[in-house]
Write a protein that holds these residues in place. Sequence first.
Motif, PDB file in Angstrom:
ATOM      1  N   GLU A  46       5.363  -4.792  -4.088  1.00 59.39           N
ATOM      2  CA  GLU A  46       4.094  -4.362  -4.753  1.00 59.39           C
ATOM      3  C   GLU A  46       3.720  -2.976  -4.156  1.00 59.39           C
ATOM      4  O   GLU A  46       3.780  -2.953  -2.887  1.00 59.39           O
ATOM      5  N   PHE A  47       3.117  -2.100  -5.128  1.00 60.84           N
ATOM      6  CA  PHE A  47       2.613  -0.866  -4.651  1.00 60.84           C
ATOM      7  C   PHE A  47       1.365  -0.990  -3.721  1.00 60.84           C
ATOM      8  O   PHE A  47       0.265  -1.742  -4.349  1.00 60.84           O
ATOM      9  N   VAL A  48       1.357  -0.312  -2.658  1.00 58.23           N
ATOM     10  CA  VAL A  48       0.115  -0.482  -1.782  1.00 58.23           C
ATOM     11  C   VAL A  48      -0.895   0.728  -1.665  1.00 58.23           C
ATOM     12  O   VAL A  48      -1.752   0.801  -2.089  1.00 58.23           O
ATOM     13  N   ALA A  49       0.095   1.936  -1.501  1.00 58.37           N
ATOM     14  CA  ALA A  49      -0.791   3.169  -1.584  1.00 58.37           C
ATOM     15  C   ALA A  49       0.323   4.205  -1.250  1.00 58.37           C
ATOM     16  O   ALA A  49       1.716   4.196  -1.060  1.00 58.37           O
ATOM     17  N   ALA A  50      -0.097   5.369  -1.643  1.00 53.61           N
ATOM     18  CA  ALA A  50       0.765   6.596  -1.917  1.00 53.61           C
ATOM     19  C   ALA A  50      -0.192   7.764  -1.456  1.00 53.61           C
ATOM     20  O   ALA A  50      -1.285   8.006  -1.580  1.00 53.61           O
ATOM     21  N   ILE A  51       0.465   8.901  -1.012  1.00 53.46           N
ATOM     22  CA  ILE A  51      -0.159   9.882  -0.522  1.00 53.46           C
ATOM     23  C   ILE A  51       0.881  11.231  -1.080  1.00 53.46           C
ATOM     24  O   ILE A  51       1.865  11.474  -0.741  1.00 53.46           O
ATOM     25  N   GLY A  52       0.082  12.346  -1.415  1.00 49.37           N
ATOM     26  CA  GLY A  52       0.730  13.517  -1.805  1.00 49.37           C
ATOM     27  C   GLY A  52       1.373  14.340  -0.883  1.00 49.37           C
ATOM     28  O   GLY A  52       1.007  14.260   0.346  1.00 49.37           O
ATOM     29  N   LEU A  53       1.711  15.546  -1.080  1.00 44.77           N
ATOM     30  CA  LEU A  53       2.447  16.446  -0.007  1.00 44.77           C
ATOM     31  C   LEU A  53       1.598  16.898   1.086  1.00 44.77           C
ATOM     32  O   LEU A  53       1.927  16.896   2.345  1.00 44.77           O
ATOM     33  N   SER A  54       0.397  17.467   0.640  1.00 48.48           N
ATOM     34  CA  SER A  54      -0.628  17.929   1.499  1.00 48.48           C
ATOM     35  C   SER A  54      -1.688  16.680   2.232  1.00 48.48           C
ATOM     36  O   SER A  54      -2.163  17.127   3.171  1.00 48.48           O
ATOM     37  N   GLY A  55      -1.534  15.776   1.668  1.00 50.63           N
ATOM     38  CA  GLY A  55      -2.427  14.818   2.091  1.00 50.63           C
ATOM     39  C   GLY A  55      -3.681  14.505   1.197  1.00 50.63           C
ATOM     40  O   GLY A  55      -4.530  13.661   1.364  1.00 50.63           O
ATOM     41  N   ARG A  56      -4.175  15.577   0.251  1.00 46.78           N
ATOM     42  CA  ARG A  56      -5.470  15.846  -0.558  1.00 46.78           C
ATOM     43  C   ARG A  56      -5.318  14.601  -1.520  1.00 46.78           C
ATOM     44  O   ARG A  56      -6.526  14.035  -1.743  1.00 46.78           O
ATOM     45  N   ARG A  57      -4.225  14.273  -2.133  1.00 46.71           N
ATOM     46  CA  ARG A  57      -4.350  13.360  -3.088  1.00 46.71           C
ATOM     47  C   ARG A  57      -3.763  11.610  -2.481  1.00 46.71           C
ATOM     48  O   ARG A  57      -2.836  11.823  -2.057  1.00 46.71           O
TER      49      ARG A  57
END
Length: 125
Positions: A46-57
């Motif tokens: 199950e997907f929990v969380a993800a974060i983009g390269l810079s951390g903004r998204r």
Amino acid sequence: QVQVVESGGGTVQAGGSLQLSCVTSGRLFTTYIMGWFRQAPGKEREFVAAIGLSGRRTYYGDSVKGRFTISRDNAKSTMFLQMNSLEPEDTAVYYCAAARGGVGLEKYPATYQYWGQGTQVTVSS
């Protein structure tokens, strides 16, 4: 080969908190979309969380929104998952994953090329 290592799992009572950490080998951490997934016995990953390269998204699965927070420290090649208000339903093996590319596909396990071995989180009622 990129190595991905999770830490911070354990056993906590319902309502408690835990923080998971994930580090990657090498010097390319800033080029990876990072994600957390979990898998309980007899259930699909199950997907929990993800974060983009810079951390903004940041992106969250519906079941953890408002309770979990994902963040990253690019200077330390480390990603975090702060888990608050834990529930017995959060009990699972939690996996850290790294992806090169895949913008817009952060919620899908197939997006990620590199996976950790997992860390167990157990929430008792």
